[in-house]
Design a protein around this motif. Structure first.
Motif, PDB file in Angstrom:
ATOM      1  N   ILE A 128      -2.043  22.441  -6.320  1.00 37.09           N
ATOM      2  CA  ILE A 128      -1.832  23.319  -5.170  1.00 37.09           C
ATOM      3  C   ILE A 128      -2.193  22.611  -3.881  1.00 37.09           C
ATOM      4  CG2 ILE A 128      -2.634  25.457  -4.078  1.00 37.09           C
ATOM      5  CD1 ILE A 128      -2.896  26.669  -6.838  1.00 37.09           C
ATOM      6  N   THR A 132       0.097  22.167  -0.611  1.00 33.72           N
ATOM      7  CA  THR A 132      -0.283  22.831   0.639  1.00 33.72           C
ATOM      8  C   THR A 132      -0.802  21.858   1.682  1.00 33.72           C
ATOM      9  OG1 THR A 132      -2.503  23.265  -0.238  1.00 33.72           O
ATOM     10  CG2 THR A 132      -0.842  24.990  -0.544  1.00 33.72           C
ATOM     11  N   VAL A 175       3.486  26.205 -11.475  1.00 32.29           N
ATOM     12  CA  VAL A 175       2.192  26.780 -11.083  1.00 32.29           C
ATOM     13  C   VAL A 175       1.806  27.893 -12.038  1.00 32.29           C
ATOM     14  CG1 VAL A 175       1.001  28.084  -9.282  1.00 32.29           C
ATOM     15  CG2 VAL A 175       2.415  26.120  -8.671  1.00 32.29           C
TER      16      VAL A 175
END
Length: 511
Positions: A128, A132, A175
């Motif tokens: 993640i 991000t 994910v």
């Protein structure tokens, strides 16, 4: 039947010359008997000395061997007890090692399983974090999808909390596949804290028609439903309704904090596992060292046991031989004593006393040499000079099962003096000196021991231990020699209490 008649009848009278002749013959007989008696007594005394001194040596050896046998048997029992004690201690330490190994492996397996979960959780946040990352004020993921005007990732709020929604279906699937309950909960909590005030609560709408459409009629085969690119209208409440762009910095910082928390959990668990591994390694080394010490001690006890058994067997064999020798010496002594006693009694009572009495009776009527005018020679007891040898290890020398007293040993001279000198009518003095055998027994061997060794290491540093020093036997005693003293001494050591204050090393440098 008496050789001389006695009574009230008058003594017979003989010719003076005949009586003189008889006196000389009888005196010569007595003189010869004295010489033979001297030979018998001297020979018998020499045998007695040889036999009794040898018997005394053997008796001393048997007493010494008995004491040594008792010590050997005690050493055998002590070493057997020592080996049994080491076996019990080895079993106890081995059991402790096995239990500690099982405990460590159980804890390690549980920690390894927990570490796998934590690393999987961390892997999700690693992924993640990559998704991000920011490039300027926009998401790095959005830069790579510049042709797509929609947001690549959104923070969504649904009935059960917050989650990230990715525009790319493959990324969203990956994910979701990596997501664990722990990560999902942590993500919901973090997003809730960072974005709760920025995202409105969704309106939850479920259409009755969709519910009705979900019913299954019995006997009717339902038509296959094609795969949808997006959730059906009945689940549209799960989609993000907030069209504002995601704050890249806030989202990345939020994910960074969560990544740090999960990284700390992984690091802490790995550090704990390393500490457990080091502690187990130290404990295992200590227990294995104890097992080595126990094995070495048992080996010493086994060596002591084998040595004691060998010593006992050797002493038993030697004692049996000495017992046989003692019996033979006793039998020889009793047999020879009987022969000597019989011969001495015959010479004294028959050849000396009786002949002397006959002489005196015959000469009672003599006017020249009556008994009152006869003075026989008298001598002192024998006095021995020093023997030419102290002892002789070749004795006793046997020929055909019989001891030959002339084949070993040395000689010594016996001397005596005249106490009363004989007159012309009496028995002449015997020889005043005579050589005889002596030193006809084995040489005694005293024990010779080495110097003491240094003291051994104390068995305990505190709480009461023991240490020993030893010395070896260089020459074993034999033939009545002086016995050996103790070959080992033990004293107490390490008697101080094991209680002590804690003592720390110096501080290390600051990390």
């Amino acid at each position: 039947m008496s050789l001389v008649k006695t009574g009230t009848s008058a003594a017979p009278t003989f010719d003076e010359k005949s009586m003189e002749k008889a006196r000389k013959i009888l005196n010569k007989m007595i003189q010869d008997s004295y010489a033979e008696l001297d030979n018998v007594i001297v020979e018998c005394k020499a045998f007695e000395n040889m036999n009794r001194i040898s018997y005394g040596q053997v008796s001393t050896d048997l007493n010494r061997l008995g004491a040594e046998l008792a010590r050997a048997e005690k050493e055998i029992a002590d070493n057997q007890n020592c080996m049994a004690a080491q076996d019990r201690e080895y079993k106890s330490v081995s059991g402790t090692l096995s239990q500690e190994r099982s405990s460590y492996e159980g804890i390690r397996a549980a920690n390894q399983q927990d570490l796998t979960v934590k690393k999987n959780d961390l892997a999700v946040f690693n992924f993640i974090m990559e998704l991000t990352k920011c490039k300027g004020t926009t998401l790095l993921l959005q830069s790579s999808m510049s042709s797509n005007k929609s947001e690549p990732v959104r923070v969504c709020r649904h009935e059960h909390g917050f989650e990230l929604a990715f525009e790319d279906a493959a990324t969203q699937a990956k994910v979701e596949h990596m997501m664990t309950p722990g990560v999902r909960k942590a993500l919901d909590s973090a997003l809730g804290l960072g974005f709760a005030s920025k995202i409105k609560a969704p309106a939850f709408v479920q259409e009755a028609a969709s519910m009705a459409g979900s019913r299954v009629q019995l006997g009717v085969t339902p038509k296959p439903t094609p795969v949808r690119e997006s959730p059906p209208r009945s689940f549209q409440w799960k989609k993000c309704t907030d069209s504002d762009k995601v704050n890249c910095g806030l989202l990345h910082d939020t994910m960074s904090l969560q990544w740090g928390k999960f990284k700390d959990l992984v690091d802490e668990l790995e550090a704990e596992m390393d500490r457990n591994k080091d502690a187990w390694k130290a404990l295992k080394e200590d227990l294995n060292e104890q097992l080595d010490v126990i094995s070495a001690r048992k080996g010493e006890c086994q060596t002591g046991f084998d040595t004691a058994v060998g010593t006992k067997n050797m002493l038993t064999s030697e004692s049996d031989a000495k017992t046989v020798q003692a019996r033979e010496l006793t039998a020889d002594y009793e047999r020879q004593t009987a022969v000597c006693t019989a011969r001495v009694e015959e010479l004294v009572f028959t050849d000396l006393c009786a002949v002397r009495k006959v002489r005196n009776e015959v000469l009672k009527s003599s006017s020249v040499s009556p008994p009152s005018k006869i003075t026989d020679c008298e001598v002192s007891n024998w006095v021995a000079e020093e023997c030419s040898v102290r002892c002789d290890n070749s004795c006793p020398h046997r020929v055909g099962g019989r001891i030959d007293p002339s084949a070993c040993g040395g000689t010594k001279r016996l001397r005596r003096s005249i106490v009363i000198k004989a007159n012309e009518f009496g028995i002449k003095c015997p020889s005043l000196r005579k050589d005889t055998r002596c030193g006809q027994y084995k040489c005694s061997v005293d024990c010779v021991m080495s110097k003491w060794s240094g003291w051994s290491k104390c068995t305990k540093e505190c709480g009461g231990g023991a240490r020993q020093k030893t010395r070896s036997i260089l020459t074993k005693p034999n033939h009545g020699g002086k016995s050996c003293d103790t070959p080992m001494e033990t004293e107490a050591c390490g008697t101080q209490s094991c209680d002590r204050d804690c003592k720390l090393d110096r501080w290390s440098r600051w990390s």
